[in-house]
Write a protein that holds these residues in place. Structure first.
Motif, PDB file in Angstrom:
ATOM      1  N   ALA A   1       0.835  -1.200   0.000  1.00  0.00           N
ATOM      2  CA  ALA A   1       0.000   0.000   0.000  1.00  0.00           C
ATOM      3  C   ALA A   1       0.872   1.254   0.000  1.00  0.00           C
ATOM      4  CB  ALA A   1      -0.932  -0.006   1.213  1.00  0.00           C
ATOM      5  N   GLU A   2       1.919   1.248   0.809  1.00  0.00           N
ATOM      6  CA  GLU A   2       2.821   2.405   0.867  1.00  0.00           C
ATOM      7  C   GLU A   2       3.584   2.565  -0.446  1.00  0.00           C
ATOM      8  OE1 GLU A   2       6.039   4.501   3.871  1.00  0.00           O
ATOM      9  OE2 GLU A   2       5.794   2.312   3.955  1.00  0.00           O
ATOM     10  N   LEU A   3       3.985   1.444  -1.054  1.00  0.00           N
ATOM     11  CA  LEU A   3       4.698   1.510  -2.334  1.00  0.00           C
ATOM     12  C   LEU A   3       3.804   2.114  -3.416  1.00  0.00           C
ATOM     13  CD1 LEU A   3       7.143   0.895  -4.115  1.00  0.00           C
ATOM     14  CD2 LEU A   3       6.267  -1.451  -4.381  1.00  0.00           C
ATOM     15  N   SER A   4       2.536   1.755  -3.407  1.00  0.00           N
ATOM     16  CA  SER A   4       1.589   2.328  -4.362  1.00  0.00           C
ATOM     17  C   SER A   4       1.550   3.844  -4.216  1.00  0.00           C
ATOM     18  CB  SER A   4       0.189   1.736  -4.135  1.00  0.00           C
ATOM     19  OG  SER A   4      -0.770   2.344  -4.955  1.00  0.00           O
ATOM     20  N   TRP A   5       1.457   4.314  -2.988  1.00  0.00           N
ATOM     21  CA  TRP A   5       1.425   5.748  -2.681  1.00  0.00           C
ATOM     22  C   TRP A   5       2.671   6.454  -3.236  1.00  0.00           C
ATOM     23  CZ3 TRP A   5      -1.686   9.322  -0.079  1.00  0.00           C
ATOM     24  CH2 TRP A   5      -1.075  10.428   0.506  1.00  0.00           C
ATOM     25  N   LYS A   6       3.843   5.884  -2.977  1.00  0.00           N
ATOM     26  CA  LYS A   6       5.097   6.500  -3.419  1.00  0.00           C
ATOM     27  C   LYS A   6       5.182   6.575  -4.944  1.00  0.00           C
ATOM     28  CE  LYS A   6       7.865   5.260   0.638  1.00  0.00           C
ATOM     29  NZ  LYS A   6       8.959   4.387   1.167  1.00  0.00           N
ATOM     30  N   ILE A   7       4.789   5.505  -5.620  1.00  0.00           N
ATOM     31  CA  ILE A   7       4.832   5.484  -7.089  1.00  0.00           C
ATOM     32  C   ILE A   7       3.900   6.549  -7.660  1.00  0.00           C
ATOM     33  CG2 ILE A   7       4.126   4.115  -9.105  1.00  0.00           C
ATOM     34  CD1 ILE A   7       5.285   1.668  -7.682  1.00  0.00           C
ATOM     35  N   LEU A   8       2.735   6.709  -7.057  1.00  0.00           N
ATOM     36  CA  LEU A   8       1.771   7.695  -7.568  1.00  0.00           C
ATOM     37  C   LEU A   8       2.310   9.114  -7.437  1.00  0.00           C
ATOM     38  CD1 LEU A   8      -1.541   6.140  -6.243  1.00  0.00           C
ATOM     39  CD2 LEU A   8      -0.770   6.229  -8.615  1.00  0.00           C
TER      40      LEU A   8
END
Length: 382
Positions: free
Chosen positions: A207-214
């Motif tokens: 979930a955190e990785l998704s946030w960072k990529i966005l």
């Protein structure tokens, strides 16, 4: 007998993403069955039919397709089950948007066959999950349906995403931005996720990785869609919206943002907005309720404005004076069993209504300070 606590990571059996992969759909379905049923509305079918036909021919599979309406209703699901049984189909694939895919999941489960998600836009994180959202004919939320497994295949063609309307990608970003904000709240409470008794560290990390990529790629990915091209930024955002957010919400947990979205489905003023657009209001409301740092709230409003997501009441058709409607949303968002109760504090309708109301003032002030356009009143088409 000792208490059993399950930490579950749920994921599709296979995830396929890339340029023109729709041409390989036949070969991927071939490993799942010999008589597939494809479900797609007329608009989607016109876009994909020629691309997938050759692959089906090479895989010696028949091309059998049925249409689909607007929402995944209980009646639509039952109709698909009847079609599956009458036609002797052993695998079903939903091609198109979230409701088509959700109806296919539910029908595949009831018929006891394999199912595949083939989204034609990166507009939500629903395709990878083992659940479906069921609505009324008018688009009001009815229930979540949970299944004992995830899709056997998720296939997303980034060329189709690049050529889909920009608003679809914007909605997917809004849906995915909520994933980390909700998962980190659930991580504090170790509350139930969609698939287990407590979140996995893996689900929370994804979930955190998704946030960072966005945050790193969303604006560049939108430029790619405006140019109808596939770039590394677009590939990154498609994966963040679809796979990482999908795994993150399911195995990391949902909290206030999606519950507030569900509450909004009962407000006619918000009809016509995408899932992700409504979720973004829920995310901002959750940040306000939990007392997130003012810099984080400011950054979120600035970033989501640049993306094109609503972050004010006006942009979902409401004003601070519409307290009756706001209260109705807040009441629906806090019913027993809603994911809002995964928050690390007690959430009441009053708390939700107050946070939604102040969001309007916050959004207008911060946007003005950053030279961003002021919110415009959204008017639903009736």
């Amino acid at each position: 007998m000792s208490t059993v606590v399950e930490h579950v990571l749920a994921a599709p059996s296979r995830y396929v993403q890339g340029r023109n992969v729709i041409q390989k759909l036949g070969s991927h379905l071939k490993s799942l069955g010999s008589t597939p049923l494809l479900v797609a509305d007329d608009v989607v079918w016109e876009i994909v039919e020629d691309s997938l036909a050759k692959g089906f021919e090479e895989s010696d599979l028949p091309v059998t397709r049925v249409g689909f309406g607007k929402f995944a209703t209980a009646e639509a699901v039952d109709s698909l089950v009847e079609t599956l049984r009458n036609g002797g189909h052993d695998v079903i694939a939903g091609i198109g948007g979230g409701s088509t895919i959700d109806a296919v999941k539910a029908a595949g489960h009831l018929a006891g066959i394999s199912w595949a998600s083939v989204p034609t836009a990166a507009s939500s994180d629903a395709p990878t999950s083992a659940l479906a959202v069921i609505y009324t004919d008018e688009g009001e939320f009815v229930e979540y349906r949970f299944f004992p497994k995830n899709p056997d295949l998720v296939l997303i063609d980034t060329v189709l995403v690049a050529n889909a309307p920009e608003r679809f990608l914007v909605g997917g970003i809004g849906d995915a931005l909520a994933t980390w904000v909700e998962a980190r709240a659930v991580a504090k409470t170790r509350a139930k996720t969609m698939v287990g008794d407590a979140p996995t560290y893996t689900g929370t990390a994804l979930a955190e990785l998704s946030w960072k990529i966005l945050w790193e790629n969303a604006l560049d990915a939108l430029d790619a869609v405006r140019s109808r091209t596939v770039t590394p930024a677009l590939e990154a955002v498609v994966e963040a919206n679809t796979l990482l957010s999908g795994l993150g919400f399911e195995s990391g947990g949902l909290a206030a943002a999606h519950a507030i979205h569900n509450g909004m489905t009962a407000a006619p003023q918000t009809h016509g907005l995408t899932h992700g657009e409504k979720v973004n209001i829920g995310t901002l409301t959750q940040l306000i309720m939990e007392g997130a740092p003012s810099a984080e709230i400011e950054d979120f409003i600035v970033f989501s404005t640049k993306v094109g997501l609503p972050n004010s009441l006006a942009e979902i058709g409401l004003t601070p004076e519409d307290q009756k409607e706001i209260r109705a949303i807040a009441e629906a968002a806090t019913v027993e069993g809603e994911t809002i109760h995964n928050m690390p504090f007690t959430v009441t309708p009053e708390l939700v209504a107050e946070a939604m109301t102040v969001a309007e003032t916050l959004s207008r002030r911060i946007r003005a300070e950053h030279g961003l356009p002021e919110p415009q009143l959204y008017r639903a088409q009736h």
